[in-house]
Design a protein around this motif. Structure first.
Motif, PDB file in Angstrom:
ATOM      1  N   ASP A  20      35.944  42.317  40.608  1.00 32.88           N
ATOM      2  CA  ASP A  20      34.703  41.545  39.974  1.00 32.88           C
ATOM      3  C   ASP A  20      34.912  41.727  38.387  1.00 32.88           C
ATOM      4  O   ASP A  20      35.460  42.564  37.928  1.00 32.88           O
ATOM      5  N   VAL A  86      23.664  42.822  43.394  1.00 35.12           N
ATOM      6  CA  VAL A  86      24.144  41.453  42.723  1.00 35.12           C
ATOM      7  C   VAL A  86      22.855  40.438  43.098  1.00 35.12           C
ATOM      8  O   VAL A  86      22.314  40.319  43.975  1.00 35.12           O
ATOM      9  N   ALA A  89      26.237  35.063  41.270  1.00 37.82           N
ATOM     10  CA  ALA A  89      27.491  35.587  40.994  1.00 37.82           C
ATOM     11  C   ALA A  89      28.169  34.100  41.259  1.00 37.82           C
ATOM     12  O   ALA A  89      27.473  33.309  42.117  1.00 37.82           O
ATOM     13  N   GLN A  90      29.447  33.866  40.945  1.00 39.64           N
ATOM     14  CA  GLN A  90      30.162  32.662  41.178  1.00 39.64           C
ATOM     15  C   GLN A  90      31.366  33.105  41.594  1.00 39.64           C
ATOM     16  O   GLN A  90      32.055  34.224  41.455  1.00 39.64           O
ATOM     17  N   HIS A  91      31.943  32.461  42.882  1.00 39.90           N
ATOM     18  CA  HIS A  91      33.216  32.896  43.312  1.00 39.90           C
ATOM     19  C   HIS A  91      34.384  31.960  42.998  1.00 39.90           C
ATOM     20  O   HIS A  91      34.041  30.750  43.011  1.00 39.90           O
ATOM     21  N   TRP A  94      38.020  35.600  40.627  1.00 36.43           N
ATOM     22  CA  TRP A  94      37.518  36.735  40.861  1.00 36.43           C
ATOM     23  C   TRP A  94      36.163  36.385  41.197  1.00 36.43           C
ATOM     24  O   TRP A  94      35.452  35.375  40.884  1.00 36.43           O
ATOM     25  N   ARG A  95      35.126  37.385  41.662  1.00 35.60           N
ATOM     26  CA  ARG A  95      33.879  37.121  41.842  1.00 35.60           C
ATOM     27  C   ARG A  95      33.425  37.697  40.450  1.00 35.60           C
ATOM     28  O   ARG A  95      33.175  38.708  39.928  1.00 35.60           O
ATOM     29  N   GLU A  96      32.732  36.638  39.722  1.00 32.35           N
ATOM     30  CA  GLU A  96      31.865  36.701  38.647  1.00 32.35           C
ATOM     31  C   GLU A  96      30.625  37.139  38.469  1.00 32.35           C
ATOM     32  O   GLU A  96      29.673  36.262  39.161  1.00 32.35           O
ATOM     33  N   LEU A  97      30.262  38.255  38.050  1.00 30.44           N
ATOM     34  CA  LEU A  97      28.936  38.573  38.159  1.00 30.44           C
ATOM     35  C   LEU A  97      27.923  38.138  36.827  1.00 30.44           C
ATOM     36  O   LEU A  97      28.534  38.604  36.030  1.00 30.44           O
TER      37      LEU A  97
END
Length: 124
Positions: A20, A86, A89-91, A94-97
């Motif tokens: 993350d 969460v 988030a963008q995937h 990486w998972r961008e929180l």
């Protein structure tokens, strides 16, 4: 015995051990949260200040549980972490929180975010 500490519970733009990445603004509107030991149990003190800056989520807190306060003062415990839900988030790689509901901040022996550490300690 109690000790005050300052540090970062999250560092922006740096992947954690779980893949993350927290983005600036993710903690917007975060209110008071408890200070826990390893994400569980009763509070071990209190968070006195919680705010985003250019580096990440900066916290100032006070550990009031004597046995943990001593370990923080001696540098034996100094990792910081946070519990969250969460909200955005963008995937990608990486998972961008991008938006989080902050639930708590915890002292931990080894943080999920390798750069999330206490960096200053003073008598409480």
């Amino acid at each position: 015995m109690s000790v005050r500490f300052a540090g970062y519970a999250a560092i922006f733009g740096v992947p954690d051990r779980g893949g993350d990445v927290v983005r600036p603004g993710a903690f917007a509107g975060a209110g008071p949260v408890p200070l826990l030991w390893q994400h569980g149990g009763a509070p071990i003190g209190q968070i006195e200040m919680l705010a985003e800056d250019r580096r990440g989520l900066r916290v100032i807190g006070r550990v009031e549980l004597p046995e943990l306060a001593l370990q923080v003062q001696q540098g034996a415990i100094g990792g910081l972490s946070f519990g969250y839900r969460v909200q955005g988030a963008q995937h990608g790689r990486w998972r961008e929180l991008t938006r989080l509901d902050l639930v708590e901040v915890s002292l931990v022996p080894v943080p999920m975010q390798p750069l999330a550490w206490v960096h200053a300690v003073a008598p409480g």
